[in-house]
Design a protein around this motif. Structure first.
Motif, PDB file in Angstrom:
ATOM      1  N   GLN A   1       0.561  -1.129  -0.088  1.00 32.85           N
ATOM      2  CA  GLN A   1      -0.343   0.522   0.112  1.00 32.85           C
ATOM      3  C   GLN A   1       1.110   0.930   0.105  1.00 32.85           C
ATOM      4  N   PRO A   2       0.308   2.642  -0.385  1.00 28.31           N
ATOM      5  CA  PRO A   2       0.952   3.576  -0.803  1.00 28.31           C
ATOM      6  C   PRO A   2       1.126   4.205   1.482  1.00 28.31           C
ATOM      7  N   GLY A   3       2.599   4.519   1.074  1.00 28.58           N
ATOM      8  CA  GLY A   3       3.227   4.330   2.784  1.00 28.58           C
ATOM      9  C   GLY A   3       4.054   3.691   3.414  1.00 28.58           C
ATOM     10  N   ASP A   4       3.766   2.123   2.691  1.00 29.58           N
ATOM     11  CA  ASP A   4       4.938   0.978   3.148  1.00 29.58           C
ATOM     12  C   ASP A   4       5.703   1.158   2.753  1.00 29.58           C
ATOM     13  N   ALA A   5       6.834  -0.088   3.366  1.00 28.38           N
ATOM     14  CA  ALA A   5       7.992  -0.067   3.615  1.00 28.38           C
ATOM     15  C   ALA A   5       7.865  -0.785   2.402  1.00 28.38           C
ATOM     16  N   PHE A   6       9.136  -0.809   1.421  1.00 29.60           N
ATOM     17  CA  PHE A   6       9.256  -1.603   0.681  1.00 29.60           C
ATOM     18  C   PHE A   6      10.057  -2.353   0.575  1.00 29.60           C
ATOM     19  N   PRO A   7      10.748  -3.878   0.256  1.00 30.80           N
ATOM     20  CA  PRO A   7      11.608  -5.061   0.966  1.00 30.80           C
ATOM     21  C   PRO A   7      12.682  -3.881   0.784  1.00 30.80           C
ATOM     22  N   ARG A   8      13.317  -4.478   1.158  1.00 31.46           N
ATOM     23  CA  ARG A   8      15.070  -3.892   1.246  1.00 31.46           C
ATOM     24  C   ARG A   8      15.835  -4.940  -0.454  1.00 31.46           C
ATOM     25  N   GLU A   9      17.003  -4.726  -0.307  1.00 29.24           N
ATOM     26  CA  GLU A   9      17.139  -4.941  -2.066  1.00 29.24           C
ATOM     27  C   GLU A   9      18.207  -6.446  -1.109  1.00 29.24           C
ATOM     28  N   LEU A  10      18.662  -6.438   0.659  1.00 31.91           N
ATOM     29  CA  LEU A  10      18.513  -7.583  -0.059  1.00 31.91           C
ATOM     30  C   LEU A  10      18.131  -8.822   0.542  1.00 31.91           C
ATOM     31  N   ASP A  11      16.929  -8.775   0.990  1.00 36.41           N
ATOM     32  CA  ASP A  11      16.141  -9.530   1.323  1.00 36.41           C
ATOM     33  C   ASP A  11      15.734  -9.951  -0.143  1.00 36.41           C
ATOM     34  N   LEU A  12      14.789  -8.733  -1.166  1.00 35.67           N
ATOM     35  CA  LEU A  12      14.671  -9.233  -2.779  1.00 35.67           C
ATOM     36  C   LEU A  12      15.745 -10.299  -3.665  1.00 35.67           C
ATOM     37  N   CYS A  13      17.344 -10.046  -3.161  1.00 35.17           N
ATOM     38  CA  CYS A  13      18.081 -10.567  -4.166  1.00 35.17           C
ATOM     39  C   CYS A  13      17.518 -12.451  -3.451  1.00 35.17           C
ATOM     40  N   ASP A  14      17.505 -12.380  -1.784  1.00 39.38           N
ATOM     41  CA  ASP A  14      17.431 -13.500  -1.327  1.00 39.38           C
ATOM     42  C   ASP A  14      16.328 -14.414  -2.383  1.00 39.38           C
ATOM     43  N   HIS A  15      15.459 -13.826  -2.133  1.00 40.87           N
ATOM     44  CA  HIS A  15      13.563 -14.166  -2.180  1.00 40.87           C
ATOM     45  C   HIS A  15      13.810 -14.605  -4.278  1.00 40.87           C
ATOM     46  N   PHE A  16      14.689 -13.646  -4.951  1.00 43.20           N
ATOM     47  CA  PHE A  16      13.892 -13.810  -6.585  1.00 43.20           C
ATOM     48  C   PHE A  16      15.703 -14.396  -6.711  1.00 43.20           C
ATOM     49  N   ALA A  17      16.890 -15.054  -5.618  1.00 43.29           N
ATOM     50  CA  ALA A  17      17.842 -15.746  -6.215  1.00 43.29           C
ATOM     51  C   ALA A  17      18.293 -15.085  -7.173  1.00 43.29           C
ATOM     52  N   VAL A  18      18.669 -13.550  -7.016  1.00 39.20           N
ATOM     53  CA  VAL A  18      19.752 -12.401  -8.984  1.00 39.20           C
ATOM     54  C   VAL A  18      19.996 -11.857  -8.064  1.00 39.20           C
ATOM     55  N   SER A  19      21.543 -11.323  -8.150  1.00 39.26           N
ATOM     56  CA  SER A  19      22.200 -10.333  -7.753  1.00 39.26           C
ATOM     57  C   SER A  19      21.763  -8.983  -7.521  1.00 39.26           C
ATOM     58  N   ARG A  20      23.018  -8.263  -6.709  1.00 38.00           N
ATOM     59  CA  ARG A  20      22.083  -6.881  -6.454  1.00 38.00           C
ATOM     60  C   ARG A  20      21.747  -5.929  -7.343  1.00 38.00           C
ATOM     61  N   ASN A  21      23.273  -6.233  -8.700  1.00 35.83           N
ATOM     62  CA  ASN A  21      22.752  -4.758  -9.105  1.00 35.83           C
ATOM     63  C   ASN A  21      21.611  -5.144 -10.032  1.00 35.83           C
ATOM     64  N   GLN A  22      20.913  -6.342  -9.982  1.00 35.83           N
ATOM     65  CA  GLN A  22      19.721  -6.449 -10.861  1.00 35.83           C
ATOM     66  C   GLN A  22      18.987  -6.457 -10.570  1.00 35.83           C
ATOM     67  N   VAL A  23      19.123  -6.336  -8.745  1.00 40.44           N
ATOM     68  CA  VAL A  23      17.811  -5.856  -8.241  1.00 40.44           C
ATOM     69  C   VAL A  23      18.080  -4.697  -8.063  1.00 40.44           C
ATOM     70  N   ARG A  24      19.190  -3.502  -8.127  1.00 39.19           N
ATOM     71  CA  ARG A  24      19.383  -2.195  -8.580  1.00 39.19           C
ATOM     72  C   ARG A  24      18.671  -1.863  -9.691  1.00 39.19           C
ATOM     73  N   ASN A  25      18.776  -2.017 -10.389  1.00 41.76           N
ATOM     74  CA  ASN A  25      18.329  -1.782 -11.936  1.00 41.76           C
ATOM     75  C   ASN A  25      16.742  -1.864 -12.259  1.00 41.76           C
ATOM     76  N   ALA A  26      15.991  -2.852 -11.677  1.00 40.68           N
ATOM     77  CA  ALA A  26      14.779  -3.283 -11.079  1.00 40.68           C
ATOM     78  C   ALA A  26      14.097  -2.245 -10.099  1.00 40.68           C
ATOM     79  N   LEU A  27      14.422  -1.591  -9.626  1.00 38.53           N
ATOM     80  CA  LEU A  27      14.165  -1.105  -8.283  1.00 38.53           C
ATOM     81  C   LEU A  27      14.142   0.891  -9.104  1.00 38.53           C
ATOM     82  N   ALA A  28      14.919   0.665  -9.872  1.00 37.33           N
ATOM     83  CA  ALA A  28      15.297   2.271 -10.454  1.00 37.33           C
ATOM     84  C   ALA A  28      14.998   2.295 -11.895  1.00 37.33           C
ATOM     85  N   SER A  29      14.190   1.426 -12.238  1.00 37.10           N
ATOM     86  CA  SER A  29      12.585   1.437 -12.663  1.00 37.10           C
ATOM     87  C   SER A  29      11.666   2.102 -12.298  1.00 37.10           C
TER      88      SER A  29
END
Length: 250
Positions: A30-58
Motif C-alpha cells: 500500500q502507499p506509504g508502506d516500507a518496500f523490501p530491502r535490496e538484500l531481501d529481494l536478492c535472497d527471495h528471487f535469487a538474483v544479483s544486487r545489481n539486477q535488483v538495483r536496476n529493477a528498482l531504478a525503473s
C-alpha cells in the motif's frame, strides 16, 4: 513488507521490475508502506544486487517507489505514480485486479473524459469508425451469456471504448485511449467479476453500450455524452463504487 505470494522470478532486471510493479499496481503493498530491502529481494528471487538495483531504478523512475538514503524505500502515494507512462501501461497489461484506490482514480478520470470523447466521436466518426464500434458491440452481445467467454467479452468491451477514442479523430485523445487500454480492461474485468458474483446479467450494460453506438451513428453529440455517462454509471454499480439504488435513471 512480505514477499510471500509473489511468483518466482525468471529473467533479467526488466522482468523483475515488471513483477514488482504488477504487485504494486495490484495492491500487494500500500502507499506509504516500507518496500523490501535490496538484500531481501536478492535472497527471495535469487538474483544479483545489481539486477535488483536496476529493477528498482525503473520503479523509482515511474514514481511507484521512493528511495531515501538512510531511510530505506517506501511506496509512494498513488497521486505520485506516473500512470500515463508507457512503461506503467505495459506493466498493467494482463492484471486482473488493480489496487482499489487506483480503480477509483482511473474510473473518476474515465467518468469525466469519456462523455467528452463520445461527443467528439459523434461529430467526427467516419464509416470505418462506426463499423469498428458496431463490430465490438456485436461481439459483446455474442459473448455476454457465455461464462467461458469472459475474457473475449472483456476484450470486445475494451475494443468498443478504444474505437470511440479513435473515432474522436483527435491525436491526444487517440493516444490517451491507447495508454489507458490496460487500465480500462482491468476495470472491465473487475466489474464483470462483481456482476457475475452477484448473479447479475449483462443485459443492462449491453443496452447502454448500444445507446452510445446509436447516438454516435445518428451524429447526436449530446446524446452520445449522456449515453457514455450512463455506461459508466453502470460500471460504478458493478464495481461497488455506488449503490444501485442511488443511481438516477439514465
Amino acid at each position: 513488507m512480505t514477499l510471500d505470494g509473489l511468483p518466482r522470478h525468471h529473467g533479467g532486471a526488466d522482468d523483475l521490475a515488471r513483477l514488482l510493479a504488477r504487485a504494486l499496481l495490484a495492491g500487494h503493498w500500500q502507499p506509504g508502506d516500507a518496500f523490501p530491502r535490496e538484500l531481501d529481494l536478492c535472497d527471495h528471487f535469487a538474483v544479483s544486487r545489481n539486477q535488483v538495483r536496476n529493477a528498482l531504478a525503473s520503479l523509482t523512475a515511474t514514481g511507484l517507489i521512493e528511495r531515501t538514503a538512510g531511510r530505506g524505500t517506501r511506496v509512494r502515494q498513488i497521486g505520485d505514480w506516473h500512470l500515463l507512462d508507457p512503461l506503467i501501461s505495459e506493466w498493467m497489461t494482463g492484471i486482473d485486479s488493480l489496487e482499489p484506490q487506483l480503480i477509483r482514480e482511473i474510473f473518476a478520470f474515465r467518468y469525466a473524459a469519456e462523455p467528452v470523447v463520445a461527443e467528439l466521436a459523434a461529430e467526427a466518426a467516419d464509416s470505418q469508425d462506426l463499423a469498428r464500434i458496431e463490430t465490438a458491440w456485436r461481439g459483446m452481445c455474442r459473448t455476454a451469456d457465455d461464462p467461458d467467454a469472459r475474457l473475449p467479452h472483456a476484450e470486445y468491451d475494451v475494443a468498443f471504448h478504444d474505437a470511440i477514442y479513435q473515432a474522436s479523430h483527435n491525436l491526444v485523445w487517440r493516444q490517451m485511449g491507447h495508454l489507458l487500454r490496460p487500465s480500462i480492461i482491468a476495470l472491465i474485468k473487475s466489474s464483470q467479476e462483481r456482476a457475475h458474483d452477484h448473479h447479475e446479467g449483462l443485459d443492462d450494460s449491453l443496452a447502454r453500450h448500444g445507446q452510445v453506438l446509436e447516438a454516435i451513428r445518428r451524429r447526436h453529440p449530446g446524446g452520445a455524452a449522456h449515453a457514455a455517462r450512463a455506461v459508466l454509471q453502470r460500471t460504478a454499480i458493478d464495481l461497488g463504487i455506488v449503490d444501485a439504488s442511488a443511481e438516477s435513471t439514465p
